[in-house]
Design a protein around this motif. Structure first.
Motif, mmCIF file in Angstrom:
data_model
loop_
_atom_site.group_PDB
_atom_site.id
_atom_site.type_symbol
_atom_site.label_atom_id
_atom_site.label_comp_id
_atom_site.label_asym_id
_atom_site.label_seq_id
_atom_site.Cartn_x
_atom_site.Cartn_y
_atom_site.Cartn_z
ATOM 1 N N ALA A 91 0.832 -1.215 0.000
ATOM 2 C CA ALA A 91 0.000 0.000 0.000
ATOM 3 C C ALA A 91 0.863 1.261 0.000
ATOM 4 O O ALA A 91 1.656 1.470 0.913
ATOM 5 N N LYS A 92 0.640 2.109 -1.014
ATOM 6 C CA LYS A 92 1.378 3.377 -1.085
ATOM 7 C C LYS A 92 1.177 4.192 0.192
ATOM 8 O O LYS A 92 2.139 4.698 0.769
ATOM 9 N N ASN A 93 -0.076 4.300 0.617
ATOM 10 C CA ASN A 93 -0.365 5.185 1.754
ATOM 11 C C ASN A 93 0.062 4.597 3.100
ATOM 12 O O ASN A 93 0.079 5.305 4.105
ATOM 13 N N ALA A 94 0.382 3.305 3.116
ATOM 14 C CA ALA A 94 0.984 2.726 4.330
ATOM 15 C C ALA A 94 2.494 2.882 4.243
ATOM 16 O O ALA A 94 3.171 3.182 5.227
ATOM 17 N N ALA A 95 3.034 2.693 3.026
ATOM 18 C CA ALA A 95 4.493 2.707 2.854
ATOM 19 C C ALA A 95 5.088 4.093 3.114
ATOM 20 O O ALA A 95 6.163 4.199 3.716
ATOM 21 N N LEU A 96 4.405 5.159 2.683
ATOM 22 C CA LEU A 96 4.985 6.503 2.839
ATOM 23 C C LEU A 96 5.225 6.866 4.311
ATOM 24 O O LEU A 96 6.335 7.271 4.665
ATOM 25 N N PRO A 97 4.236 6.699 5.209
ATOM 26 C CA PRO A 97 4.541 6.984 6.620
ATOM 27 C C PRO A 97 5.566 6.034 7.222
ATOM 28 O O PRO A 97 6.362 6.431 8.087
ATOM 29 N N LYS A 153 -7.192 22.525 -1.575
ATOM 30 C CA LYS A 153 -6.225 23.417 -0.922
ATOM 31 C C LYS A 153 -5.154 22.636 -0.159
ATOM 32 O O LYS A 153 -4.012 22.999 -0.124
ATOM 33 N N ARG A 154 -5.550 21.534 0.447
ATOM 34 C CA ARG A 154 -4.656 20.661 1.205
ATOM 35 C C ARG A 154 -3.696 21.437 2.111
ATOM 36 O O ARG A 154 -2.473 21.348 1.996
ATOM 37 N N PRO A 155 -4.237 22.232 3.041
ATOM 38 C CA PRO A 155 -3.367 22.972 3.952
ATOM 39 C C PRO A 155 -2.662 22.042 4.950
ATOM 40 O O PRO A 155 -2.972 20.854 5.019
ATOM 41 N N ILE A 156 -1.721 22.591 5.705
ATOM 42 C CA ILE A 156 -0.955 21.776 6.645
ATOM 43 C C ILE A 156 -1.073 22.306 8.075
ATOM 44 O O ILE A 156 -0.262 22.010 8.928
ATOM 45 N N ASP A 157 -2.135 23.124 8.299
ATOM 46 C CA ASP A 157 -2.300 23.763 9.611
ATOM 47 C C ASP A 157 -2.411 22.755 10.759
ATOM 48 O O ASP A 157 -1.910 22.993 11.856
ATOM 49 N N SER A 200 -7.313 14.228 10.258
ATOM 50 C CA SER A 200 -6.385 14.198 9.120
ATOM 51 C C SER A 200 -5.489 12.956 9.217
ATOM 52 O O SER A 200 -4.876 12.697 10.262
ATOM 53 N N VAL A 201 -5.427 12.226 8.118
ATOM 54 C CA VAL A 201 -4.605 11.005 8.068
ATOM 55 C C VAL A 201 -3.131 11.379 8.257
ATOM 56 O O VAL A 201 -2.435 10.861 9.133
ATOM 57 N N GLY A 202 -2.670 12.324 7.435
ATOM 58 C CA GLY A 202 -1.254 12.698 7.476
ATOM 59 C C GLY A 202 -0.858 13.291 8.822
ATOM 60 O O GLY A 202 0.205 12.962 9.365
ATOM 61 N N PRO A 236 -13.920 5.544 1.247
ATOM 62 C CA PRO A 236 -12.671 6.285 0.976
ATOM 63 C C PRO A 236 -12.772 7.254 -0.207
ATOM 64 O O PRO A 236 -13.220 6.866 -1.288
ATOM 65 N N THR A 237 -12.309 8.466 0.022
ATOM 66 C CA THR A 237 -12.269 9.465 -1.057
ATOM 67 C C THR A 237 -11.384 8.997 -2.214
ATOM 68 O O THR A 237 -11.628 9.353 -3.366
ATOM 69 N N ASP A 238 -10.388 8.166 -1.928
ATOM 70 C CA ASP A 238 -9.482 7.710 -2.992
ATOM 71 C C ASP A 238 -10.153 6.752 -3.978
ATOM 72 O O ASP A 238 -9.554 6.391 -4.994
ATOM 73 N N ASN A 294 -16.805 14.657 0.276
ATOM 74 C CA ASN A 294 -16.784 15.478 1.496
ATOM 75 C C ASN A 294 -15.384 15.754 2.035
ATOM 76 O O ASN A 294 -15.241 16.483 3.014
ATOM 77 N N ILE A 295 -14.353 15.123 1.478
ATOM 78 C CA ILE A 295 -13.009 15.276 2.057
ATOM 79 C C ILE A 295 -12.206 16.359 1.347
ATOM 80 O O ILE A 295 -11.622 17.223 1.979
ATOM 81 N N PHE A 296 -12.156 16.311 0.021
ATOM 82 C CA PHE A 296 -11.392 17.304 -0.743
ATOM 83 C C PHE A 296 -12.350 18.179 -1.544
ATOM 84 O O PHE A 296 -13.366 17.692 -2.044
ATOM 85 N N GLU A 297 -11.996 19.460 -1.690
ATOM 86 C CA GLU A 297 -12.933 20.377 -2.350
ATOM 87 C C GLU A 297 -12.743 20.441 -3.864
ATOM 88 O O GLU A 297 -13.440 21.163 -4.538
#
Ligand code: UD1
Length: 413
Positions: A20-26, A116-120, A159-161, A298-300, A321-324
């Motif tokens: 899984a890409k999204n498991a491997a990156l973290p 927008k994917r902000p990082i706040d 937020s997942v990240g 999942p949005t993906d 509902n997750i990304f605009e």
């Protein structure tokens, strides 16, 4: 790179999903905690190569032999400001490198342009843990500014990240306990806890909304196998369903497949057992789908579900509902003759039983490109998918796998 796809071939056969890409990156970001690791099933993807490149620049080297990748490090370097970041997951290195080096500097994270994917949330969390974080022109700088303290952080959104970033950072803060609430609960977060704890971290609660992290400093050498990619698997499930195909997908953990119930409710004939999904020919009914944080849909997989709605019997409504900004596929599907309407830039309405015609289409992000590729397989005649290589960011050996399942596809540079 462009792909020419002739639609309406018979879809059948077996396919194995990659790690899984999204498991491997973290997990890769967590190598800053302890680089003495061997990873099995690290997917061969461009996003993963970007992360490996960042790690290399920070002093963590790797050797890959087939499906086994071993890591080692000497001196770590926290200044990655000279390297432009093409992936959003690069931000996961900010806190960990700041702990190791006292300071970390990264270029502002890139990634798919799906909003927008902000990082706040990341930054507020690091600040609550005692970091001094500054956003400078195109750079992020994090420093341990004063004595670290026990932190209680409530995320304003799961937020997942941010959940992953704070987990990895907190795991390294010796003698400090961090409590995070309103956490994301995705299977990839459970995987990250499993990985960090296997090397000696003190994390509890991943998979629930509350995670407790006891910081430690001694970690041991580990071998770890990365879970299969549930989104890649879901994309092949949809490929089979839209083509009335019969396929077997191997290499996915049953516990990560929360979308299977929804697909069954709308008519999908799926058998899930022993790390495989068997997809049989199915009659899909029109549906109402809304994306939501896990355990929601999942949005993906949302854009790909649009193609399923086109062939379903009856009307469908899909709400993101997750990304605009994740409805870019709609304009491309319209080029193939699809009748779809969009409201408030988040809601699409699709009437079912539609037939598509081959067309020249262009993908602008990962899941959008997956979606128009799926659409090309059911279109009458030939389609050209421009920028097909975007798929290599998240779908390992996608060209071979599609061919293996019966898709008539040819690539051209
Ligand atoms: C991860 C996945 C991505 C998936 C997404 C949602 C990885 C590498 N990527 O992305 O494939 O689509 O989860 O399941 O795992 N947000 C903020 N401020 C922040 C962080 C996020 O407002 O500091 C917003 C985002 O703009 C977005 C929403 O929260 O609207 C979800 O983002 P997040 O869960 O953080 O997604 P990623 O971790 O970037």
């Amino acid at each position: 790179m462009n792909a020419t796809i002739k639609g309406r071939n018979e879809i059948k056969g077996e396919v194995k999903v990659g790690g899984a890409k999204n498991a491997a990156l973290p997990l890769l970001a967590a190598l800053v905690v302890n680089p003495n690791v061997t990873l099995l099933n690290l997917p061969d993807l461009t996003d993963i190569k970007e992360m490996l490149n960042l790690l290399q620049k920070s002093g963590i080297n790797h050797k890959r032999k087939e499906n086994v990748t071993s890591f080692s490090a000497h001196d770590l370097n926290g200044d990655l400001s000279a390297i432009p970041s093409k992936i959003r997951a690069s931000i996961l290195l900010l806190g960990p490198l700041a702990v190791k080096n006292g300071e970390a500097i990264l270029s502002y994270p890139g990634g798919c342009s799906i909003g927008k994917r902000p990082i706040d949330i990341h930054i507020q969390g690091l600040k609550a843990m005692g970091f001094d974080v500054k956003i400078e022109e195109n750079f992020l700088r994090a420093k341990i500014s004063h004595k670290l303290r026990e932190a209680r952080i409530r995320l304003p959104f799961p937020s997942v990240g941010a959940t992953e970033h704070l987990m990895i950072t907190a795991a390294m803060l010796e003698k400090t306990t961090t409590y995070i609430s309103n956490c994301a609960r995705e299977p990839e977060i459970v995987e990250l806890q499993k990985f960090l704890n296997s090397m000696g971290a003190g994390i509890k609660g991943a998979g629930t909304a509350n995670i407790k992290i006891e910081g430690r400093s001694n970690f041991s050498t580990v071998d770890f196998k990365i879970m299969g990619d549930r989104i890649e698997a879901g994309t092949y499930v949809i490929l089979s369903l839209i083509n009335n195909g019969e396929i077997v997908i191997n290499g996915v953990e049953e516990s990560s497949l929360n979308y299977v119930n929804f697909l069954r409710e709308i008519g999908a004939n799926l058998i899930v057992e022993n790390s495989k999904i068997v997809v049989r020919p199915s009659k899909i009914k029109g549906f109402h789908l809304e994306t939501a944080p896990y355990p929601g849909f999942p949005t993906d997989l949302q854009p790909q579900m649009g193609v399923l709605a086109l062939v379903a019997e009856g009307h469908s409504k899909i709400v993101e509902n997750i990304f605009e900004n994740r409805l870019g596929h709609v304009e491309e599907l319209k080029k193939m003759g699809a009748n779809i309407s969009v409201e408030r830039n988040k809601e699409i309405k699709i009437s079912g039983s539609q037939r598509l015609n081959g067309a020249n289409v262009v993908g602008k992000d990962l899941r959008e490109t997956a979606t128009i590729t799926l659409a090309a397989t059911i279109a009458e005649g030939k389609s050209v998918v421009k920028n097909f290589d975007i798929l290599y960011r998240g779908y390992e050996k996608v060209n071979d796998k599609l061919k293996g399942l019966g898709v008539d596809i040819t690539l051209k540079d």
